[in-house]
Design an enzyme around this catalytic site. Structure first.
Site, PDB file in Angstrom:
ATOM      1  CE1 TYR A 152       0.651   2.537  13.619  1.00 26.52           C
ATOM      2  CE2 TYR A 152      -1.517   3.711  12.830  1.00 26.52           C
ATOM      3  CZ  TYR A 152       0.006   3.072  12.585  1.00 26.52           C
ATOM      4  OH  TYR A 152       0.299   3.206  11.142  1.00 26.52           O
ATOM      5  NE  ARG A 180      -3.190   2.588   2.740  1.00 22.77           N
ATOM      6  CZ  ARG A 180      -3.287   3.325   3.779  1.00 22.77           C
ATOM      7  NH1 ARG A 180      -2.571   3.021   4.926  1.00 22.77           N
ATOM      8  NH2 ARG A 180      -3.775   4.464   3.552  1.00 22.77           N
ATOM      9  CG  ASN A 204      -4.563   3.449   9.032  1.00 25.75           C
ATOM     10  OD1 ASN A 204      -4.737   2.376   8.241  1.00 25.75           O
ATOM     11  ND2 ASN A 204      -4.229   4.530   8.459  1.00 25.75           N
ATOM     12  CG  HIS A 222      -0.870   9.045   3.737  1.00 29.65           C
ATOM     13  ND1 HIS A 222      -1.159   7.716   3.916  1.00 29.65           N
ATOM     14  CD2 HIS A 222      -0.272   9.721   4.729  1.00 29.65           C
ATOM     15  CE1 HIS A 222      -0.532   7.572   5.329  1.00 29.65           C
ATOM     16  NE2 HIS A 222      -0.474   8.639   5.754  1.00 29.65           N
ATOM     17  CD  GLU A 258      -1.246   3.755   8.123  1.00 32.43           C
ATOM     18  OE1 GLU A 258      -0.767   4.227   9.131  1.00 32.43           O
ATOM     19  OE2 GLU A 258      -1.388   4.659   7.276  1.00 32.43           O
ATOM     20  CD  GLU A 266      -3.991   7.509   9.946  1.00 34.72           C
ATOM     21  OE1 GLU A 266      -3.633   8.824  10.288  1.00 34.72           O
ATOM     22  OE2 GLU A 266      -3.625   6.401  10.341  1.00 34.72           O
TER      23      GLU A 266
HETATM   24  O1  IFM Z   1       3.000   7.487  10.073  1.00 32.45           O
HETATM   25  C1  IFM Z   1       1.578   7.673  10.394  1.00 32.45           C
HETATM   26  C2  IFM Z   1       0.897   7.490   8.964  1.00 32.45           C
HETATM   27  O2  IFM Z   1       1.348   8.410   7.978  1.00 32.45           O
HETATM   28  C3  IFM Z   1      -0.695   7.679   9.161  1.00 32.45           C
HETATM   29  N1  IFM Z   1      -1.081   6.570  10.307  1.00 32.45           N
HETATM   30  C4  IFM Z   1      -0.157   6.583  11.362  1.00 32.45           C
HETATM   31  C5  IFM Z   1       1.431   6.485  11.304  1.00 32.45           C
HETATM   32  C6  IFM Z   1       2.215   6.537  12.605  1.00 32.45           C
HETATM   33  O3  IFM Z   1       1.841   7.711  13.168  1.00 32.45           O
END
Ligand code: IFM
Length: 451
Positions: free
Chosen positions: A295, A75, A293, A118, A351, A163
């Site tokens: 985290y 990606r 995404n 992005h 992500e 995002e």
């Molecule tokens: O690096 C970023 C990415 O550009 C978008 N999602 C989160 C990642 C980590 O912060």
């Protein structure tokens, strides 16, 4: 032994501004991030995207690396200012880079997944009002149309936006990302036009272009938890969830903005007239998949001074190098919630990954045990979700390389490949070897040792 079926997509992800460098090559003009980097105090150490990972000139060797990693899919994102360096002026040289990239990927047996936006908004668009100008929807559509025309036959699937929360609230309300504005009304307006541009592009792709490839959007979602059971902390959690998640989820899947949040925002927002009749119908046009995404979870408590009446609370979870909670259990809860409240679409984790303070040893090794564990735990969570019928169709590890981590510059390393930014040499971290092993066997056995 946790086995992933043959259809499951293993991938890795990057984005244009974070890795390409070559910001002045082949006719590219500046984006809002090029300008933001020049502003004192906005990006750590005054870092810029000028060189980054030199992917623009090293893309062929990078494709070899992805091939060796063994993933099914890659990606990446397309830099709008390379394609339209000025309004209405198409730049073939910029497009040639992406054409060569996707052809190289396809030849290597890797499925290209292209993200249209992005965050590298061209400066010419910003100077005309950027995402605060409703015309941005038209500019974005024109750019997307050209990308479809030129690349659709090679690309495996399309993502309109990455995002939108970051591109709007973090950038126009919280001022942390380019263009660094601090105005809640602007944040909402930018979010609305970004979402509208998503809807318009999907509508065009499906109805006029007759594109046959799957198309969707990627949201960054963080399940929010209340630090206590007090009424106030729960209110804080509700509002933070509205700000981070529901504002976008409700618009995309329900064609509405959450009423509680409209009420809360209306204390500071003078008019919602930028939301026109039928906009939400366009925004909620059905897509083919949903990208997430993920985290970390968020733990919050009441704060009367914050616009959402919430602030981050102390959490005793293990942390990544960003200070984010390692929270695979909450990741599962997020997916269950999405299935229950929002969507039946195939879900891709577009992500997931972690930054840590990596050390490159003299022998060229990087022993990133924490990142490896993070990866294993999240893949295990996906396996468990799928065993329970939740249909997570793929996983893209963020990121292939250490790269430009926005306001943190090059200080935070998210890569599974260590990049020495002085020599541009790429080194395999232990996590990359581990991912290679998982991908090749299509299984996650917690007993397998890291090479
Ligand atoms: O690096 C970023 C990415 O550009 C978008 N999602 C989160 C990642 C980590 O912060």
């Amino acid at each position: 032994m946790l086995k992933f079926d043959d259809e499951f997509i293993f991938g890795t992800a990057t984005s244009s501004f974070q890795i390409e460098g070559a910001t002045y090559r082949d006719g590219r003009t500046p984006s809002i991030w090029d300008e933001f980097c020049k502003k004192p105090g906005k990006v750590r150490n005054g870092d810029t995207g000028d060189v980054a990972c030199e992917h623009y000139i090293r893309y062929e060797e990078d494709i070899e690396l992805i091939k060796e990693l063994g993933v099914n899919s890659y990606r990446f994102s397309i830099a709008w200012p390379r394609i339209f360096p000025e309004q209405g002026v198409f730049n073939e040289a910029g497009m040639a880079f992406y054409r060569n990239l996707v052809i190289g990927l396809v030849d290597a047996g890797i499925k290209p997944v292209a993200t249209l936006y992005h965050w590298d908004l061209p400066m010419w668009a910003y100077e005309k009002g950027g995402w605060l100008n409703r015309e941005s929807v038209v500019w974005f559509l024109e750019y997307a149309q050209k990308c479809f025309e030129e690349l659709d036959s090679y690309v495996d699937s399309w993502i309109t936006h990455n995002e939108p929360w970051c591109a709007s609230f973090l950038s126009y309300h919280l001022g942390v990302h380019a263009p660094g504005h601090r105005n809640i009304e602007e944040g909402l307006k930018a979010a609305h036009y970004i979402l509208l541009s998503h809807g318009k592009v999907v509508e065009y792709y499906k109805n006029q272009f007759h594109g046959q490839k799957p198309i969707g959007i990627t949201l960054n979602l963080a399940p929010v938890y209340s630090a206590s059971e007090s009424f106030e902390d729960q209110l804080a959690a509700n509002n933070k969830d509205g700000y981070t998640n529901r504002w976008f989820l409700d618009a995309i899947f329900k064609g509405t903005y959450p009423a509680d949040m409209v009420n809360l925002f209306s204390k500071q927002v003078h008019s919602f007239s930028f939301i026109e009749k039928d906009d939400l119908e366009v925004i909620s046009i059905p897509c083919d998949f949903f990208g997430i995404n993920y985290y970390a979870r968020e733990l919050v408590e009441f704060d009367s001074l914050s616009p959402t009446l919430s602030t981050e609370a102390y959490s005793n979870y293990p942390k990544t190098g960003m200070g984010w909670d390692v929270s695979p259990k909450e990741f599962k809860e997020l997916i269950y919630r999405l299935r229950k409240e929002y969507t039946e679409l195939p879900i891709y984790i577009t992500e997931n990954g972690a930054a840590y303070d990596d050390v490159l040893l003299d022998d060229g090794r990087v022993h990133d045990a924490e990142r490896t564990k993070y990866l294993e735990e999240h893949l295990q969570a996906i396996h468990e979700l799928n065993e329970d019928g939740q249909r997570v169709a793929g996983y893209y590890l963020w990121s292939l390389f250490d790269n430009f981590e926005w306001a943190f510059g090059y200080e935070k390393r998210f890569g599974i490949m260590y990049v020495d930014f002085n020599t541009q040499k790429r080194y395999w971290k232990d996590s990359a070897r581990r991912y290679q092993e998982i991908v090749s066997k299509r299984e996650l056995s917690m007993q397998i040792s890291v090479k």
